[in-house]
Design an enzyme around this catalytic site. Sequence first.
Site, PDB file in Angstrom:
ATOM      1  N   TYR A  24       0.855  -1.189   0.000  1.00 10.10           N
ATOM      2  CA  TYR A  24       0.000   0.000   0.000  1.00 10.10           C
ATOM      3  C   TYR A  24       0.888   1.235   0.000  1.00 10.10           C
ATOM      4  O   TYR A  24       1.854   1.312   0.756  1.00 10.10           O
ATOM      5  CB  TYR A  24      -0.891  -0.001   1.249  1.00 10.10           C
ATOM      6  CG  TYR A  24      -1.781   1.221   1.375  1.00 10.10           C
ATOM      7  CD1 TYR A  24      -2.816   1.452   0.453  1.00 10.10           C
ATOM      8  CD2 TYR A  24      -1.604   2.141   2.402  1.00 10.10           C
ATOM      9  CE1 TYR A  24      -3.643   2.560   0.583  1.00 10.10           C
ATOM     10  CE2 TYR A  24      -2.430   3.252   2.531  1.00 10.10           C
ATOM     11  CZ  TYR A  24      -3.447   3.467   1.615  1.00 10.10           C
ATOM     12  OH  TYR A  24      -4.263   4.563   1.743  1.00 10.10           O
ATOM     13  N   ASP A  67       9.313   3.047   0.051  1.00  8.26           N
ATOM     14  CA  ASP A  67       8.232   3.692   0.789  1.00  8.26           C
ATOM     15  C   ASP A  67       8.413   3.311   2.254  1.00  8.26           C
ATOM     16  O   ASP A  67       8.031   2.236   2.686  1.00  8.26           O
ATOM     17  CB  ASP A  67       6.865   3.232   0.257  1.00  8.26           C
ATOM     18  CG  ASP A  67       5.724   3.902   1.010  1.00  8.26           C
ATOM     19  OD1 ASP A  67       5.985   4.607   2.003  1.00  8.26           O
ATOM     20  OD2 ASP A  67       4.561   3.714   0.590  1.00  8.26           O
ATOM     21  N   LYS A  86       3.749   8.907   8.988  1.00  7.03           N
ATOM     22  CA  LYS A  86       3.587   8.265  10.290  1.00  7.03           C
ATOM     23  C   LYS A  86       4.610   8.758  11.334  1.00  7.03           C
ATOM     24  O   LYS A  86       4.460   9.856  11.830  1.00  7.03           O
ATOM     25  CB  LYS A  86       3.564   6.748  10.120  1.00  7.03           C
ATOM     26  CG  LYS A  86       2.382   6.360   9.199  1.00  7.03           C
ATOM     27  CD  LYS A  86       1.992   4.898   9.143  1.00  7.03           C
ATOM     28  CE  LYS A  86       0.662   4.753   8.424  1.00  7.03           C
ATOM     29  NZ  LYS A  86       0.700   4.098   7.126  1.00  7.03           N
TER      30      LYS A  86
HETATM   31  C1  LIG Z   1       0.099   4.578   5.742  1.00  7.84           C
HETATM   32  C2  LIG Z   1       0.910   4.384   4.527  1.00  7.84           C
HETATM   33  C3  LIG Z   1       0.876   5.296   3.455  1.00  7.84           C
HETATM   34  C4  LIG Z   1      -0.100   6.422   3.405  1.00  7.84           C
HETATM   35  O1  LIG Z   1       0.125   7.363   4.412  1.00  7.84           O
HETATM   36  P1  LIG Z   1      -1.094   8.316   4.862  1.00  7.84           P
HETATM   37  O2  LIG Z   1      -0.452   9.242   5.863  1.00  7.84           O
HETATM   38  O3  LIG Z   1      -2.135   7.422   5.434  1.00  7.84           O
HETATM   39  O4  LIG Z   1      -1.544   9.030   3.654  1.00  7.84           O
HETATM   40  C5  LIG Z   1       1.756   5.114   2.418  1.00  7.84           C
HETATM   41  N1  LIG Z   1       2.633   4.090   2.402  1.00  7.84           N
HETATM   42  C6  LIG Z   1       2.693   3.197   3.406  1.00  7.84           C
HETATM   43  C7  LIG Z   1       3.710   2.104   3.353  1.00  7.84           C
HETATM   44  C8  LIG Z   1       1.817   3.292   4.480  1.00  7.84           C
HETATM   45  O5  LIG Z   1       1.850   2.378   5.453  1.00  7.84           O
END
Ligand SMILES: *Cc1c(COP(=O)(O)O)cnc(C)c1O
Length: 428
Positions: free
Chosen positions: A144, A239, A267
Site C-alpha cells: 500500500y 516507501d 507516520k
Molecule cells: C500509511 C501508509 C501510506 C499512506 O500514508 P497516509 O499518511 O495514510 O496518507 C503510504 N505508504 C505506506 C507504506 C503506508 O503504510
Amino acid sequence: MNLSKSEKIMEKAKNFLPAGVNSPVRAFRAVGGTPPFIVKGKGSKIWDLDYNQYIDFVGSWGPLILGHSYEPVLKAVSDTMQYGLSFGAPTALEVEMAEKIVSIVPNIDMVRMVNSGTEAVMSAIRLARGATGKAKIIKFAGCYHGHSDSMLVNAGSGALTQGEPDSAGVTKGAAEDTLTAEYNDLDSVRKLFDLNTNEIAAVIVEPVAANMGVVPPADGFLEGLRKLCDENNALLIFDEVITGFRLALGGAQEFFGVRADIVTFGKIIGGGMPVGAYGASKELMQNIAPLGSVYQAGTLSGNPVAMAAGLKQLEILEQNPQYYTEINEKAKFIANNLRESSKKHDIVMTVNQCGGLVCPYFTSENVTSFSATQKSNLEQFKCYFHGMLEHGIYIAPSQFEAMFINVSHSKDDINALCSAADEVLGTL
Ligand SMILES: *Cc1c(COP(=O)(O)O)cnc(C)c1O
C-alpha cells in the site's frame, strides 16, 4: 437495548461521515462490531468513551513510537503553538527538521515536507517520472502506498498484467502506467522490465511489506531490486512510511544495507501530527519546483507545530539508540509467545516479525508472499480480534495490518498481551 456511548455516537457518526469514519479500516468492517471511540491516550494505554482501558498495539498505526501523550513532544507542540499555528512562509523549524532527517537517513541530501504519506508517495512518483522522463512504475501486489490514483492499482494477484484500477473513480489512464509484480519474486520484476524496455521510471516497494500483515523481504530481494533498477536505469523508491525510524533510526536502508534513490516518510516522522516527507540526492531533488520542472506544493507543508512534534520525537529517538534493540526484543518475545500458544492450543498459525512489527496469520503456510497472506483464516482472525479487545488488548481490526510495538510497552503490557492471546487462542 443498552447501547454503549461508542455505539450511540457511531449511530450519529454514520449520518455525517461515510460509515461514521474518516479512514475506512476504522469502521471495523473486517471484524464486525462497533469501534471504541477513543478519548485519551497516555503511554501504552488508551481509553474509550465508556471508560474501557486498552493496551494499545496500534499506536495511531505506527507514529506514536514513544507512546501516547509523550511529555517532551506535547511540550514542544504547546511551546511552538504560542507563536501561531501557521504562516505559509518559511520558518526555522522546517530547516532544523530537514537537517535532522538528512543527518539520520542514509543516501539523501534534501527533503521536501508534505502532510501525509499519500502525498509523499504521490510526489515521489512524480519526481521519478520527471527526472527519468519515463512513465511506468512497478509496484507490488499487497503493498500500500497511500490513495493517490496511480497507486490504487489492483493489489490482488493479477501480477504481470497492465494496471487495473482498484477503486472506482480511478481512470484507466491513471492506472495503466502502474505495473504490478509479486513481492519477494525478483523474476516477476525482471519480466516486467523485459516487457517494458526503457519505459520503467521506478520500482516502488515497502522494504518490509506491512500492509498485508507483515511480510519481510526474502534474502537478496531488496538487493536484487537495486540491481535490476541499476541495470535498467530506473529509480528505486523505498516507501518507508511505516519502516522509517522504526526498523532502525535510519529506516530500512540502514536495517538492510540497501540504498534507495528516493525515500518516502509519514507516520513516525510527525510524532502523531499529519506530516510526510520525501527525500533523495541533491541531483534528483533539484528537479523539484521552483528549482526544477517537477511541480509540488503545500499550503500547510512544514507547518511549525507539526514540525515541532516530529522533530522532538526524532531527537529523542536519536538520543536513545537502545530503543531499537528493546523494541526488537519485545517484538521477538511476542512472536515467540504467540507461536508457543498456538502450538499449545492446536491453532494453525504462522507468526511473522521484523523489527517492531508483528503479525500472526491463521495459516500453516510460510507467509512470504501476498498470495500466502490470503490463505489466512479470516473467521479465526475475527474471533481472535474480538477476544483480544475483550481482554483490553487493542490491535488493528484487520488481519492485513501489523501490530506496532513501541517504546512505551512495558514488560507488564507485553505479558498482558501474551496471556490474553494464550487465553483467546484457547477458545478458538
Ligand atoms: C500509511 C501508509 C501510506 C499512506 O500514508 P497516509 O499518511 O495514510 O496518507 C503510504 N505508504 C505506506 C507504506 C503506508 O503504510
